[in-house]
Design a protein around this motif. Structure first.
Motif, mmCIF file in Angstrom:
data_model
loop_
_atom_site.group_PDB
_atom_site.id
_atom_site.type_symbol
_atom_site.label_atom_id
_atom_site.label_comp_id
_atom_site.label_asym_id
_atom_site.label_seq_id
_atom_site.Cartn_x
_atom_site.Cartn_y
_atom_site.Cartn_z
ATOM 1 N N LEU A 139 -5.969 4.605 14.830
ATOM 2 C CA LEU A 139 -7.142 3.729 14.816
ATOM 3 C C LEU A 139 -8.381 4.394 14.225
ATOM 4 O O LEU A 139 -9.394 3.731 14.015
ATOM 5 C CB LEU A 139 -7.445 3.233 16.235
ATOM 6 N N GLY A 140 -8.315 5.697 13.989
ATOM 7 C CA GLY A 140 -9.458 6.399 13.415
ATOM 8 C C GLY A 140 -10.631 6.490 14.371
ATOM 9 O O GLY A 140 -11.778 6.270 13.987
ATOM 10 N N ARG A 142 -9.427 -4.652 18.875
ATOM 11 C CA ARG A 142 -9.329 -3.200 19.089
ATOM 12 C C ARG A 142 -8.596 -2.895 20.397
ATOM 13 O O ARG A 142 -7.764 -1.993 20.454
ATOM 14 C CB ARG A 142 -10.745 -2.623 19.119
ATOM 15 N N LEU A 195 -5.636 -5.420 11.302
ATOM 16 C CA LEU A 195 -7.027 -5.551 11.745
ATOM 17 C C LEU A 195 -7.910 -6.080 10.616
ATOM 18 O O LEU A 195 -8.814 -6.883 10.868
ATOM 19 C CB LEU A 195 -7.548 -4.218 12.278
ATOM 20 N N ASP A 196 -7.643 -5.677 9.373
ATOM 21 C CA ASP A 196 -8.379 -6.230 8.228
ATOM 22 C C ASP A 196 -8.168 -7.736 8.142
ATOM 23 O O ASP A 196 -9.108 -8.491 7.907
ATOM 24 C CB ASP A 196 -7.924 -5.584 6.916
ATOM 25 N N SER A 201 -4.051 -1.012 10.168
ATOM 26 C CA SER A 201 -5.243 -1.238 9.356
ATOM 27 C C SER A 201 -5.169 -2.591 8.647
ATOM 28 O O SER A 201 -6.140 -3.359 8.651
ATOM 29 C CB SER A 201 -5.395 -0.111 8.331
ATOM 30 N N ARG A 240 0.833 -1.205 0.000
ATOM 31 C CA ARG A 240 0.000 0.000 0.000
ATOM 32 C C ARG A 240 0.866 1.253 0.000
ATOM 33 O O ARG A 240 0.569 2.225 -0.694
ATOM 34 C CB ARG A 240 -0.925 0.018 1.222
ATOM 35 N N LYS A 256 -0.121 3.529 10.726
ATOM 36 C CA LYS A 256 -1.559 3.501 10.492
ATOM 37 C C LYS A 256 -1.917 2.438 9.451
ATOM 38 O O LYS A 256 -2.866 1.674 9.622
ATOM 39 C CB LYS A 256 -2.010 4.887 10.021
ATOM 40 N N VAL A 257 -1.129 2.353 8.398
ATOM 41 C CA VAL A 257 -1.382 1.384 7.336
ATOM 42 C C VAL A 257 -1.190 -0.043 7.837
ATOM 43 O O VAL A 257 -1.998 -0.927 7.548
ATOM 44 C CB VAL A 257 -0.488 1.674 6.107
#
Length: 173
Positions: A139-140, A117, A70-71, A67, A44, A63-64
Motif C-alpha cells: 500500500l506504500g 484503504r 484503488l485507482d 494499485s 503493466r 502491489k500492481v
C-alpha cells in the motif's frame, strides 16, 4: 520481448491471474471492475516484464493489482455491489450452495461498506495472508497505518450481520 521472456510471462499469468483477480474483487466488490483492474495490472506487468522478471514477482504483481484496483475506485465514485462468484472459502456447509452464495454476498457487501484503504488492509492481511510489513509495502504506507486502518475496519466488520458468530478476535483485536 524475446520468446523466453514471453513464455515466463505466460506461465506467470497462468498461475497467478486468478489470485490477482480475487484480491481485486475483494477490494472493489465488483466482478467487472476486478477484471478491469486485473487486466490493467497484467498490462503493466507485461510492459515492464523484461526489467522486473528477476524480482519478487508475486509481491510486485500484488502491489500492481492493488494499485490498479484503488485507482479504479478513485475514478468511479460508485461502489455498488454486483453479485458474483469469489474464490475465498467460507464456513457454510459445502452441500448447501444457496447458503454459500448468500454468505459470500454478505461478506462482499460488508467489505464494500468499508472505505477503500481499510478494505485493502483487510483483504491483504486476512484473505491474502500478508504480514503488516508486507501490507504496508504493497500500500506504500507505514506499518502503523496498516494497523490502525485494520483495527478500524475490524471494528466495523464486527457490527455487520455477515460476521455474526465469527470470532474476529483472531483477526486483530
Amino acid at each position: 520481448m524475446d520468446s523466453a521472456a514471453e513464455g515466463e510471462y505466460t506461465a506467470f499469468v497462468t498461475h497467478h491471474a486468478n489470485a490477482m483477480w480475487r484480491t481485486a474483487y475483494l477490494i472493489c466488490g465488483d466482478r467487472r471492475r476486478a477484471e478491469d483492474a486485473t487486466q490493467e495490472a497484467l498490462l503493466r506487468l507485461y510492459r515492464r516484464w523484461p526489467r522486473i522478471r528477476n524480482l519478487g514477482l508475486v509481491a510486485y504483481a500484488r502491489k500492481v493489482v492493488v494499485s490498479a484496483t484503488l485507482d479504479g475506485l478513485r475514478r468511479k465514485s460508485s461502489t455498488e455491489l454486483v453479485g458474483g462468484e469469489s474464490y475465498f472459502s467460507d464456513t457454510a456447509d459445502p452441500a448447501d450452495h444457496m447458503q454459500r452464495a448468500e454468505h459470500r454476498l454478505m461478506i462482499t457487501q460488508a467489505l464494500s461498506e468499508l472505505p477503500p484503504r481499510q478494505r485493502a488492509c483487510v483483504v491483504l492481511r486476512y484473505f491474502d495472508d500478508l504480514s503488516v510489513d508486507d501490507t504496508a509495502d504493497v500500500l506504500g504506507c507505514r506499518p502503523g497505518t496498516v494497523k490502525s486502518q485494520t483495527l478500524r475496519a475490524l471494528d466495523k466488520l464486527r457490527q455487520h450481520p455477515a460476521f455474526a458468530g465469527l470470532d474476529l478476535a483472531e483477526l486483530g483485536g
